[in-house]
Write a protein that holds these residues in place. Structure first.
Motif, PDB file in Angstrom:
ATOM      1  N   THR A  40     -36.771 -43.407  25.872  1.00 29.12           N
ATOM      2  CA  THR A  40     -38.042 -43.071  25.959  1.00 29.12           C
ATOM      3  C   THR A  40     -38.219 -41.475  26.167  1.00 29.12           C
ATOM      4  O   THR A  40     -37.499 -41.009  26.715  1.00 29.12           O
ATOM      5  CB  THR A  40     -38.581 -43.771  27.308  1.00 29.12           C
ATOM      6  N   LEU A  41     -39.584 -41.024  25.193  1.00 32.81           N
ATOM      7  CA  LEU A  41     -39.831 -39.785  25.334  1.00 32.81           C
ATOM      8  C   LEU A  41     -41.374 -39.697  25.550  1.00 32.81           C
ATOM      9  O   LEU A  41     -42.119 -40.474  25.342  1.00 32.81           O
ATOM     10  CB  LEU A  41     -39.587 -39.228  23.882  1.00 32.81           C
ATOM     11  N   ARG A  42     -41.522 -38.451  25.980  1.00 34.01           N
ATOM     12  CA  ARG A  42     -42.900 -38.116  26.476  1.00 34.01           C
ATOM     13  C   ARG A  42     -43.512 -37.070  25.209  1.00 34.01           C
ATOM     14  O   ARG A  42     -42.789 -35.886  25.416  1.00 34.01           O
ATOM     15  CB  ARG A  42     -43.310 -37.773  27.565  1.00 34.01           C
ATOM     16  N   PHE A  43     -44.402 -37.286  24.635  1.00 36.79           N
ATOM     17  CA  PHE A  43     -45.108 -36.182  23.819  1.00 36.79           C
ATOM     18  C   PHE A  43     -46.395 -35.522  24.405  1.00 36.79           C
ATOM     19  O   PHE A  43     -47.100 -36.397  24.901  1.00 36.79           O
ATOM     20  CB  PHE A  43     -45.445 -36.799  22.286  1.00 36.79           C
ATOM     21  N   PRO A  44     -46.882 -34.578  23.898  1.00 36.31           N
ATOM     22  CA  PRO A  44     -48.088 -34.119  24.201  1.00 36.31           C
ATOM     23  C   PRO A  44     -49.183 -35.127  23.439  1.00 36.31           C
ATOM     24  O   PRO A  44     -48.843 -35.547  22.470  1.00 36.31           O
ATOM     25  CB  PRO A  44     -48.163 -32.666  23.805  1.00 36.31           C
ATOM     26  N   GLY A  45     -50.426 -35.253  23.891  1.00 36.98           N
ATOM     27  CA  GLY A  45     -51.253 -36.042  23.196  1.00 36.98           C
ATOM     28  C   GLY A  45     -51.331 -35.520  21.652  1.00 36.98           C
ATOM     29  O   GLY A  45     -51.729 -34.474  21.341  1.00 36.98           O
ATOM     30  N   LEU A  46     -51.178 -36.576  20.744  1.00 35.31           N
ATOM     31  CA  LEU A  46     -51.411 -36.136  19.449  1.00 35.31           C
ATOM     32  C   LEU A  46     -52.811 -36.000  18.707  1.00 35.31           C
ATOM     33  O   LEU A  46     -53.743 -36.764  19.520  1.00 35.31           O
ATOM     34  CB  LEU A  46     -50.451 -37.478  18.539  1.00 35.31           C
TER      35      LEU A  46
END
Ligand code: NCD
Ligand code: ZN
Ligand code: ZN
Length: 341
Positions: free
Chosen positions: A2-8
């Protein structure tokens, strides 16, 4: 994993409100955006009532404020005759750019008159970019030289051909301040798909050859391409199946819910890296259009989850995707908007 990206960020989508809410509206369009990992989308001005005046702009802003589930910005529109409204438009914090159409596509905003075009470029005296729908080398060259003459930041929408990638690379090497976007349909489909899918794969620019596609991927990895834009352009199934007598089906395909899973699938196949995805869908768009995303606005993805894209599972009002039946690896799990799930 699982990864967390900044809002796209999607700098190019058509949410169709007002005027064509049978295709999409701010509720369904922004739900689709969140489902696809986008927390900020910039809406295009080519509505049946185009965004050519402050009145039309303010109407959109208030509709979005009332209905949208994610953050929404706007590109102002022009037909060449509304330049006296530009200053008010670019001073508005909800406006992120000016959209200029140099080819025929959905809507009535095409400008063919050179005098009007010059006036448009002269009158948009703002750091906010001018975006062009310019297909092919000739129209691209025209946009690039107008931007150079008037000292504008220019964004070239939906680059789709090998020659266009080369042209962008050359202009950048010459030091011109231009940015370029590509769309997922041009990255993952070719003319061959269009043959099978008829109206459902009809969009502007049209799908290219395998060679075009390879050039886009090369440009994407090498940094010639600055961002991925969905060009989410929903039309109903009925409109796609039953084109008006003698004419083609309307141009455009939806993309908000399929772009990130397709790009993550490319990561799983080592065609892109995670850093590329963040650069193309967050950092690039943020820099090109001066967007800032709250540090607690992010997207959680499961890189290992496999699933099949199915029309019936989509949240866009049009309920279809050109990628229906495609198997992807990489799924959006949760989205947080300023900390709120
Ligand atoms: C877009 C639409 O339907 O609004 N259609 C498309 O084929 N891309 C307009 C556009 O971006 O050209
Ligand atoms: Zn376009
Ligand atoms: Zn578009």
């Amino acid at each position: 994993m699982t990864l967390r990206f900044p809002g796209l960020i999607d700098v190019h989508c058509h949410l169709r409100e007002p005027g064509a809410t049978h295709k999409e509206d701010f509720i369904t369009g922004t739900k689709a955006a969140l489902k696809g990992g986008f927390t900020f989308v910039i809406d295009m001005p080519n509505n049946p009532e185009p965004t050519l005046s402050m009145e039309a702009l303010n109407k959109k802003i208030s509709l979005a404020k009332e209905k949208a589930f994610c953050d929404v910005g706007f590109h102002y529109g022009t037909n060449g005759l509304n330049t006296s409204t530009f200053e008010q438009a670019f001073s508005n914090p909800n406006v992120f750019g000016l959209k200029v159409y140099l080819n025929h596509t959905t809507g009535s905003l095409l400008i063919e008159n050179q005098v009007l075009l010059e006036d448009v470029f002269k009158s948009w005296q703002s750091q906010k970019p001018i975006l062009v729908h310019a297909e092919g080398e000739e129209k691209l060259a025209m946009a690039i030289s107008l931007a150079k003459k008037h000292g504008h930041r220019l964004h070239l929408c939906h680059i789709a051909r090998k020659e266009e990638v080369a042209q962008v690379q050359k202009a950048k090497a010459e030091g011109q301040k231009i940015t370029a976007g590509v769309c997922p349909h041009h990255l993952f489909m070719t003319k061959e798909d269009a043959k099978k899918m008829k109206g459902f794969a009809l969009m502007k620019p049209e799908l290219g050859t395998l060679e075009d596609q390879q050039a886009l991927w090369k440009g994407l990895r090498g940094g010639v391409i600055d961002l991925v834009e969905t060009d989410h352009a929903p039309h109903t199934k009925k409109e796609k199946q039953n084109p008006p007598a003698g004419g083609p089906a309307p141009f455009g395909v939806p993309g908000l819910e399929t772009t990130l899973p397709l790009l993550l699938t490319a990561v799983s196949e080592n065609r892109l890296t995670i850093d590329d995805v963040i650069r193309l869908c967050h950092t690039g768009p943020a820099q090109c259009f001066h967007v800032s995303i709250h540090h607690n606005t992010n997207v959680e993805v499961d890189l290992d989850a496999k699933y099949e894209i199915k029309n019936e599972n989509l949240h866009t009002k049009c309920k279809w995707s050109p990628f229906d039946g495609w198997k992807v690896k990489g799924k959006v799990l949760r989205v947080f908007l300023r900390g709120e799930k």
